[in-house]
Design a protein around this motif. Structure first.
Motif, short mmCIF file in Angstrom:
data_model
loop_
_atom_site.label_atom_id
_atom_site.label_comp_id
_atom_site.label_asym_id
_atom_site.label_seq_id
_atom_site.Cartn_x
_atom_site.Cartn_y
_atom_site.Cartn_z
N ALA A 111 -2.13 -5.25 -2.21
CA ALA A 111 -1.73 -4.64 -0.91
C ALA A 111 -0.56 -3.68 -1.39
CB ALA A 111 -1.44 -5.83 0.14
N LEU A 112 0.02 -4.34 -2.20
CA LEU A 112 1.55 -3.51 -2.20
C LEU A 112 1.87 -2.39 -3.65
CD1 LEU A 112 3.40 -6.67 -1.44
CD2 LEU A 112 2.91 -4.85 0.15
N THR A 113 2.16 -1.36 -3.20
CA THR A 113 2.72 -1.03 -4.43
C THR A 113 4.28 -0.11 -4.33
OG1 THR A 113 1.70 1.42 -5.30
CG2 THR A 113 1.84 1.47 -2.61
N ALA A 114 4.27 0.52 -5.23
CA ALA A 114 5.74 1.45 -5.18
C ALA A 114 5.73 2.94 -4.54
CB ALA A 114 6.88 1.24 -5.75
N PHE A 115 5.72 2.87 -3.38
CA PHE A 115 5.94 4.30 -2.54
C PHE A 115 6.43 5.36 -2.66
CE2 PHE A 115 4.38 7.47 0.47
CZ PHE A 115 3.44 7.68 0.70
N GLY A 116 5.94 6.83 -3.32
CA GLY A 116 7.37 7.33 -3.31
C GLY A 116 8.41 7.58 -4.17
N ARG A 117 9.63 8.04 -4.79
CA ARG A 117 9.86 8.10 -5.75
C ARG A 117 11.71 7.95 -5.15
NH1 ARG A 117 9.08 12.92 -9.68
NH2 ARG A 117 9.62 14.34 -8.21
N HIS A 171 -6.35 0.36 -4.18
CA HIS A 171 -6.12 2.07 -3.37
C HIS A 171 -4.35 1.50 -3.21
CE1 HIS A 171 -5.25 4.57 0.83
NE2 HIS A 171 -5.03 5.05 -0.31
N ALA A 172 -3.76 0.87 -3.20
CA ALA A 172 -2.09 0.78 -3.35
C ALA A 172 -1.67 1.13 -4.37
CB ALA A 172 -1.26 -0.78 -3.47
N SER A 180 -2.54 5.00 -4.18
CA SER A 180 -1.16 6.11 -3.98
C SER A 180 -0.04 5.42 -3.66
CB SER A 180 -1.46 4.47 -2.16
OG SER A 180 -0.41 5.43 -1.23
N GLY A 181 0.10 4.88 -4.38
CA GLY A 181 1.64 5.02 -5.42
C GLY A 181 2.02 5.41 -6.76
N PRO A 241 2.56 -0.52 1.46
CA PRO A 241 1.13 -0.74 1.35
C PRO A 241 0.40 0.24 1.05
CG PRO A 241 1.46 -2.35 3.99
CD PRO A 241 2.39 -1.48 2.93
N ALA A 242 -0.65 0.99 0.34
CA ALA A 242 -0.88 1.96 0.78
C ALA A 242 -0.70 3.31 2.02
CB ALA A 242 -2.61 1.85 0.16
N GLU A 243 -0.17 4.75 1.24
CA GLU A 243 0.60 5.13 2.18
C GLU A 243 1.11 4.96 3.59
OE1 GLU A 243 -1.04 8.86 1.64
OE2 GLU A 243 -1.18 7.99 -0.19
N LYS A 244 1.73 3.83 2.86
CA LYS A 244 2.85 3.38 3.81
C LYS A 244 2.19 3.00 5.42
CE LYS A 244 6.28 6.30 3.64
NZ LYS A 244 7.87 6.37 4.08
N LYS A 245 1.20 2.39 5.36
CA LYS A 245 0.13 1.78 6.29
C LYS A 245 1.37 0.51 7.18
CE LYS A 245 -3.82 4.25 6.22
NZ LYS A 245 -4.70 4.82 5.92
N SER A 271 2.12 8.84 -4.33
CA SER A 271 3.56 9.24 -4.12
C SER A 271 4.91 9.50 -4.48
CB SER A 271 4.03 7.94 -3.04
OG SER A 271 3.97 6.98 -3.79
N PHE A 272 4.05 9.40 -6.06
CA PHE A 272 5.10 10.08 -7.08
C PHE A 272 5.83 10.94 -7.26
CE2 PHE A 272 7.26 9.89 -11.14
CZ PHE A 272 8.31 9.38 -11.23
N MET A 276 2.64 9.79 5.35
CA MET A 276 1.54 8.65 6.20
C MET A 276 1.62 8.92 7.32
SD MET A 276 1.55 5.33 7.91
CE MET A 276 1.37 6.32 9.40
#
Lengths: 574, 184
Positions: free
Chosen positions: A169-175, B72-73, B76-77, A183-187, B80-81, B1
């Motif tokens: 469910a979780l990821t490091a989003f962005g940089r 998916h996460a 997406s990560g 969560p994916a796409e910051k949902k 987004s990077f 998003m």
């Protein structure tokens, strides 16, 4: 073996040992923040993102992180030079420069690893003030709260969610500075595959991930003279909540807890183990039906809402497998609002059922529209062990000094079988005790099914019932559940009954339990506590619970009856 | 998003023929879903997919995640990077302003600002009618022509804010002539 020197001490350690572990052997404590190793959960986070554990190594220009640096022959390490201490301090201050300073009103205060470190380092000023990341709080699920401004990017939650639990469910989003764990796409979480097991909460060093709290709602209900407020306590709570009051992990506080709940004003003090016994009867019936017909096997337990969310999302083709039984929390609520309310002449609309759970997902489950009877929710508020501890403290109740009292009848009577629901394998063992006797008509002499106990993620056993070999398994941790389910999908594994708990080691290690260090040891002690209660209980089989027997005689009829289905089962768990 | 969610109803890609192409590309990679190194080729697949679809919306990301056996996460990560990847659909007319060093010191930022003002959208966005989108990039290898702007692969050198309206009009005329020719 590799010979090294740490702070002028000669140490000899096996090859591959990290500097951090080698220092531990020499009784040298190197501070850590992002690093975490939980052997029993198969969890290791050593991404070295916080740089708090840096040390000086002779001949190396930079300061390597102790948690992720393996020792080499002849290495000379200094853990407390001026350069090391000032670097650590600077790194901590930089982390703090992008962290809110509102500890006084933070849910994690006094349990926060960042706060503790700041205290240990004697941080007494905000040396760096720069740009601060701003993020919205996500309470969309009503169960798990994300507050990314408090995140220190340790990535423990990601490892737990993606690698241990395989929920993803979780990821490091962005940089860079804008990175946010989301969560994916910051949902919002509610739109993600999150199952609300809360294991991320239990490893989060700060309050970036916590449960959504319902303390003020519960106080409001308690102080509302028009409401009859009853409470139910899950089995795993009684061997853990003592920790919040300075008692040993695993110390059994059942009697004190009953007294404490009465002190803060609950009108009825019930035990979720009653619902657990009821689950055994209803699910036992389903198990026997499916074993006899040989259809829809294996039957999977449905007590754990984190696990039910997981199968719904990740294995939709297996949705027919879980038992249709509601969980003990919901069963206890349904019986309180229907059977008990009727007996006491209370309108179910005027009754508030509060559950105290070791769990985050229970909050989500309680709010599901179909977890209700005639449109009235079975459970109104589900609070965690931690939340109850806070309520008791606010309510001037010192659990340690409470007298020993008992739960109220009839939803307070329980058996040893109901109590062990709190440990992995317990539901299965409780079900087997009943199914064996009902199926064979014989008395089970030894009620202890040792093969399904323990903390290994996957435990299997074969049991002879009426000449039929019944293959059972107890799984804990969703990563282990995934392994076995994938085998089932491929036709490589054949079981009859499987118990699955989302959290490694079961509810004793739930996402709502008191935060603890040395977790592996604490979990063991809590489990020991539960089996100790079981061993000393006069009645250890659910179907011998007199209150349950009476409930069927007076009200439900028999297991699987129409009324039982209406109150205690769901059409499907989604 | 919010952009990708907002844009998804207008750009339903379910059943898009490019999925078949994407699938044969991924098939050829022979991904072992059990391997801990299965993510090694993820970035090249994302490149390929963005070339096919023009951007990487949720449905494409989820499709790729499924084929790789990862959440998916995770996809997406990665998306987004990297600046190069976008979850916003591009316009029919894609304006790219180079912000590389040479272009920047020659006033590319002011050129970009002018495009944003004239079209009423920011860099990274697409106009409501789906016609225009603006993005910035780093160096197209024509530093002698700095500042450089490309519109659908066509290169415009020595740009000035004052020339923005003019070249947009020119391009529109050319673009509509081409469309007419195709339709005729």
């Amino acid at each position: 073996m590799v010979n090294i020197t740490i702070d002028n001490q000669q140490v000899s350690v096996p090859e591959g040992t990290t500097v951090l572990d080698a220092a531990k052997q020499a009784n040298i404590k190197i501070p850590t923040l992002c690093y975490l190793h939980l052997e029993k959960s198969n969890f290791l986070n050593n991404v070295a993102s916080c740089r708090i554990c840096v040390v000086e190594v002779e001949g190396r220009r930079n300061l390597p992180p102790a948690c992720a640096t393996p020792v080499t022959e002849g290495m000379k390490i200094t853990t407390n030079s001026k350069r090391v201490l000032s670097s650590r301090r600077k790194n901590l201050e930089l982390i703090l420069s992008n962290h809110p300073f509102n500890c006084l009103i933070c849910a994690k205060s006094t349990d926060c690893e960042l706060q503790t470190l700041a205290w240990e380092f004697g941080i007494n000023t905000q040396r760096y003030r720069g740009e601060r990341a701003t993020h919205e709080i996500d309470k969309s699920s009503g169960a798990l709260k994300r507050d990314p401004e408090k995140c220190i990017m340790c990535r423990r939650c990601e490892v737990m969610c993606n690698e241990v639990q395989t929920v993803g469910a979780l990821t490091a989003f962005g940089r860079g500075f804008n990175t946010v764990v989301a969560p994916a796409e910051k949902k919002p979480l509610i739109e993600s595959p999150c199952v609300y097991c809360g294991q991320c909460v239990s490893v989060c060093p700060t309050a970036a991930l916590t449960g959504v709290g319902y303390i003020s709602e519960v106080w409001d209900a308690l102080f509302n003279p028009k409401k009859k407020v009853v409470v139910q306590v899950a089995p795993a709570v009684r061997v853990a909540i003592g920790e919040e009051f300075g008692m040993q992990p695993g110390q059994i506080v059942t009697g004190k807890l009953a007294a404490a709940l009465r002190r803060i004003g609950f009108d009825g003090v019930f035990d979720t183990t009653f619902g657990a016994d009821l689950t055994v009867i209803e699910e036992g019936r389903e198990i026997m039906d499916r074993l006899k017909s040989g259809k829809n096997l294996p039957i999977l337990t449905s007590c754990c809402p984190g696990w039910i969310n997981f199968i719904n999302y990740h294995f939709p083709t297996l949705k027919y497998m879980p038992s249709t039984c509601k969980s003990p929390q919901q069963m206890t609520g349904a019986i309180a609002k229907n059977y008990y309310a009727k007996k006491m002449g209370i309108d179910p609309k005027d009754m508030v059922v509060v559950s105290v759970m070791p769990c985050i997902a229970k909050k989500y489950e309680a709010a599901l529209p179909y977890e209700s009877t005639h449109g009235i929710p079975d459970v109104d508020y589900s609070i965690t062990t931690r939340e109850l501890a806070k309520m008791l403290k606010e309510g001037s109740v010192d659990l340690k000094n409470m007298p020993e009292e008992t739960f109220d009848d009839p939803l307070g009577e329980s058996t040893g079988a109901g109590v062990i629901f709190g440990a992995t394998g317990g539901v299965l063992e409780a079900a087997l005790r009943t199914v064996y006797e009902k199926y064979t008509g014989k008395t089970l002499e030894d009620v202890n099914f040792m093969a399904v106990r323990g903390t290994q993620g996957i435990r299997e056993a074969s049991i002879q019932i009426n000449g039929r070999t019944v293959n059972v398994a107890a799984l804990s941790g969703l990563g282990n559940a995934r392994k076995v389910l994938e085998k089932i999908v491929k036709g490589e594994a054949h079981y009859d009954i499987i118990e699955i708990m989302a959290c490694p080691s079961g509810c004793v290690n739930g996402g709502g339990q008191p935060y603890c260090h040395d977790r592996d040891e604490v979990i063991e002690q809590r489990i020991r506590g539960l089996y100790h209660i079981d061993r000393n209980q006069a009645i250890r089989k659910s179907h011998e619970n007199p209150s349950i027997q009476k409930l069927y005689q007076e009200y439900l009829g028999e297991a699987g009856s129409h009324l039982a289905h209406e109150l205690l089962h769901v059409e499907s768990h989604n | 998003m919010s952009d990708s969610v907002k844009n998804s109803p207008c750009c339903d890609l379910t059943g898009h023929p490019s999925f078949q192409q994407l699938d044969s590309y991924i098939d050829a990679l022979k991904i072992d879903k059990e391997s801990p190194r299965r993510k090694d080729t993820l970035i090249q697949t994302l490149h390929y997919a963005q070339n096919l679809f023009g951007y990487l919306p949720d449905v494409v990301q989820m499709h790729i995640a499924k084929r790789y056996g990862i959440p998916h996460a995770d996809v997406s990560g990665v998306v987004s990077f990297y600046n190069y990847f976008t979850t916003t659909p591009k316009g029919k007319i894609q304006i790219s302003v180079c912000l590389g060093t040479a272009c920047y010191v020659n006033g590319a930022d002011k050129v970009l600002q002018e495009f944003e003002q004239v079209l009423g959208i920011k860099s990274g966005q697409v106009s409501e009618d789906g016609k225009f989108s603006i993005e910035s990039l780093r160096c197209v290898g024509a530093c002698g022509l700095a500042p450089v702007v490309t519109i659908n692969q066509k290169v415009y050198g020595k740009m000035k804010p004052g020339k923005v309206r003019e070249i947009l009009e020119d391009f529109l005329v050319e673009h509509s002539e081409k469309e007419e020719a195709v339709n005729a």
